[in-house]
Design an enzyme around this catalytic site. Structure first.
Site, short mmCIF file in Angstrom:
data_model
loop_
_atom_site.label_atom_id
_atom_site.label_comp_id
_atom_site.label_asym_id
_atom_site.label_seq_id
_atom_site.Cartn_x
_atom_site.Cartn_y
_atom_site.Cartn_z
N PRO A 208 8.62 -13.20 11.59
CG PRO A 208 9.13 -14.69 9.86
CD PRO A 208 8.00 -13.90 10.45
N GLY B 273 -1.76 -2.45 7.63
CA GLY B 273 -0.90 -1.28 7.49
C GLY B 273 -0.78 -0.47 8.77
CD GLN C 90 1.28 -3.39 3.59
OE1 GLN C 90 1.61 -2.82 2.56
NE2 GLN C 90 1.83 -3.10 4.76
CG ASP D 41 2.39 -2.63 11.19
OD1 ASP D 41 2.12 -1.60 10.53
OD2 ASP D 41 3.34 -3.37 10.90
CG ASN E 219 3.19 -6.65 4.68
OD1 ASN E 219 2.87 -6.80 5.84
ND2 ASN E 219 3.81 -5.55 4.29
CD GLU F 61 7.78 4.62 9.03
OE1 GLU F 61 7.31 3.51 8.77
OE2 GLU F 61 8.55 4.83 10.00
CD GLU G 272 6.61 -4.23 15.83
OE1 GLU G 272 6.51 -5.30 16.45
OE2 GLU G 272 6.39 -4.13 14.61
NE ARG H 293 1.99 -8.95 7.28
CZ ARG H 293 2.99 -9.51 7.96
NH1 ARG H 293 2.85 -10.73 8.44
NH2 ARG H 293 4.12 -8.86 8.16
CD1 TRP I 139 0.31 -0.15 3.28
CD2 TRP I 139 -1.31 1.40 3.29
NE1 TRP I 139 0.31 0.46 4.52
CE2 TRP I 139 -0.68 1.41 4.55
CE3 TRP I 139 -2.37 2.28 3.07
CZ2 TRP I 139 -1.05 2.28 5.58
CZ3 TRP I 139 -2.75 3.15 4.09
CH2 TRP I 139 -2.09 3.15 5.32
#
Length: 565
Positions: A278, A310, A207, A312, A196, A496, A511, A205, A159
């Site tokens: 992971p 998106g 997005q 998270d 993703n 970002e 994170e 998964r 995305w």
């Protein structure tokens, strides 16, 4: 040499695309899906777990992106033989048996660049090419060059890319837009969906589904030919999101599809795996252990599904905003996802018509109309006066206002009276000095206050403009651009996310440290610069004073809310 298209013909189950309403079967031919590359936690088993738990690297993504120098089975066998020997050094073992990802060269922009010049100069810096990858690499090859977000993100993200592509188009790089659409179509043909990101550990998964909007963007330059060319891939992606719908009974959910008690079909975010991610292994294990009252697999699935959203992470998914272990993404029907599904159905209808299939176009229109009614019935909180997510456990619309509430306006699915209420709610509760707040909750998570994210600024701006709310739209663009400009003036970079409680500060939480680059911020900044400045006098930096709103360029919607039973 460019990597070839999948060589083996794929066979995909026939998709009953209109089964929801008319129970007529639609057949879409796809090719047989090849063997899915295994993620590193499966390839390396206990070795992967031990390395991540040893915290050899500050960022858990580092080892997830490391490339085994030989067959992982042989490396694992060596590890089992050596690990209990005296003097065994795990870090040395990793250095010998793996090639670690290289740090990207630090980009130093030329002195004296305007904001626009800086962004235009970044496109080649952020462009990558991976026609071929090493055999055991978690990176998935793509046939064409692509633009990455920047920072720790060394791969293309689904995305993110749409908002990056908006900027590429604004800069006139339609060749890069076409390349990225071709790459995502390749992923759909190869894996049955867009993951993703192009990593093996992202394959379980997707997005937020923006592929149809990417094709629509390309069609602005190439005309209906783009819609017709990518119609098969858009149909395959739709089939992925609706997979399992034909077997659903009222009140049931299957993967990404939800069937409510009255038969309304909506979608949710879902990850096919229920293990730690992971790229965030240790963090996910710690989150699961911190709530012994829930099965760890359930928490892992909800963490992964939040990554698919998106967002998270965000209080939006949690029962307790201060405790990540209370998130339950899979029991929430998101307003933004279902708005995007509505848009996908509308674009599929348009593409089908362009391809001369009026019957199929009508079926997609019927599906879009049904979803729009579902959005208005289940994803509108009449008491609060805004769009919100639906809770499958309480069987009620949630009360929290988030920036996702602007998505129905963005895709022209909102009733006009409700869009007007959304404009008021946005200005009252979400607009801040530095842009649009993601939520009004301070949880320490990155998709909460005080952070503002470029894609949500653009969705809100465009959505409000669609309904004639140009003053609020201008406020959002102006506040966010001022934030971007002030940060750039001080640090000579775009980042970002931004702290919107002020101007000139990058966002926090999450994170990993704040990342610069940054693809979607670059794209949205260019779109907003060209929105606030007249075409005859384009601006390279943000003007010193807020521009006045000129006459409407978009016709506002005339739809009124339909009463829901």
């Amino acid at each position: 040499m460019k990597s070839p298209a999948p060589s083996r013909p794929q066979k995909m189950a026939l998709i009953p695309a209109c089964i929801f309403l008319c129970f007529a079967a639609l057949s879409v031919q796809a090719e047989e899906t090849p063997v899915t590359p295994q993620p590193p936690d499966i390839l390396l088993g206990p070795l992967f777990n031990d390395v991540q738990n040893a915290k050899l690297f500050p960022d858990q993504k580092t080892f997830a992106d490391a490339v085994p120098n030989s067959d992982p089975l042989m490396i694992l066998a060596d590890y089992r033989m050596q690990q209990n020997q005296s003097g065994f050094d795990l870090r040395h073992f990793v250095n010998v048996n793996f090639t670690l990802p290289k740090e990207g060269e630090k980009y130093v922009p030329p002195e004296g660049q305007s904001l626009r010049e800086h962004i235009d100069g970044l496109w080649p810096v952020l462009t990558r090419s991976t026609e071929n990858t090493e055999k055991w690499d978690s990176l998935l090859p793509l046939p064409e060059p692509y633009v990455v977000p920047g920072g720790r993100f060394r791969e293309v993200y689904y995305w993110d890319s749409y908002f990056t592509m908006l900027g590429l188009a604004e800069s006139g790089h339609w060749d890069k837009v076409a390349d990225m659409v071709a790459n995502f179509a390749h992923e759909i043909d190869t894996y049955g969906h867009i993951p993703n990101g192009n990593r093996s550990y992202y394959l379980s998964r997707s997005q937020p589904p923006f592929f149809a909007l990417m094709v629509e963007l390309l069609a602005q330059h190439e005309g209906d030919a783009a819609l017709k060319q990518y119609l098969p891939q858009m149909q395959k992606e739709y089939a992925y999101w609706m997979d399992g719908v034909e077997n659903l009974q009222a009140g049931q959910q299957e993967k990404r599809v939800v069937k409510l008690q009255d038969g309304t079909l909506l979608n949710r975010y879902w990850d096919d795996r229920d293990t730690p991610r992971p790229e965030s292994w240790v963090e996910d294990i710690a989150t699961a252990k911190s709530n012994p009252n829930r099965p760890a697999t359930e928490i892992y699935r909800d963490l992964r599904s939040a990554a698919a959203s998106g967002w998270d992470f965000s209080s939006r998914w949690m029962d307790n905003p201060q405790q990540l272990n209370t998130l339950r993404t899979t029991s929430i029907v998101p307003v933004d996802l279902n708005s995007l599904m509505f848009k996908m159905e509308k674009i599929l209808a348009r593409a089908s018509k362009a391809a001369g299939d009026n019957a199929m176009a009508n079926q997609y229109e019927t599906l879009a109309n049904a979803r729009q009614k579902g959005i208005e019935k289940y994803l509108w909180n009449d008491q609060q006066g805004w769009y919100a997510d639906y809770d499958l456990k309480s069987h009620k619309v949630r009360n929290q206002l988030t920036a996702a509430a602007l998505f129905p306006l963005y895709v022209n699915a909102a009733a006009k009276d409700r869009a007007n209420k959304m404009a008021t709610a946005t200005k009252t509760h979400l607009l801040q000095p530095g842009g649009l707040n993601t939520t009004s909750v301070k949880s320490g998570q990155q998709w909460d206050a005080p952070n503002g994210w470029a894609p949500l600024q653009w969705v809100a701006t465009e959505g409000l403009q669609n309904y004639g709310q140009k003053e609020v739209a201008m406020d959002i663009s102006w506040h966010f651009l001022t934030n971007v400009q002030h940060t750039y003036d001080r640090e000579k970079k775009l980042v970002e996310k931004y702290d919107v409680s002020t101007t000139g500060t990058g966002g926090g939480g999450g994170e990993y440290p704040l990342q610069d680059g940054f693809g979607w911020t670059n794209g949205v900044t260019l779109k907003m610069l060209d929105l606030i400045c007249p075409k005859e006098q384009p601006c390279d930096n943000v003007p010193a004073t807020r521009p006045t709103v000129k006459s409407a360029t978009t016709q506002p919607s005339t739809k009124e809310a339909q009463p829901t039973p």
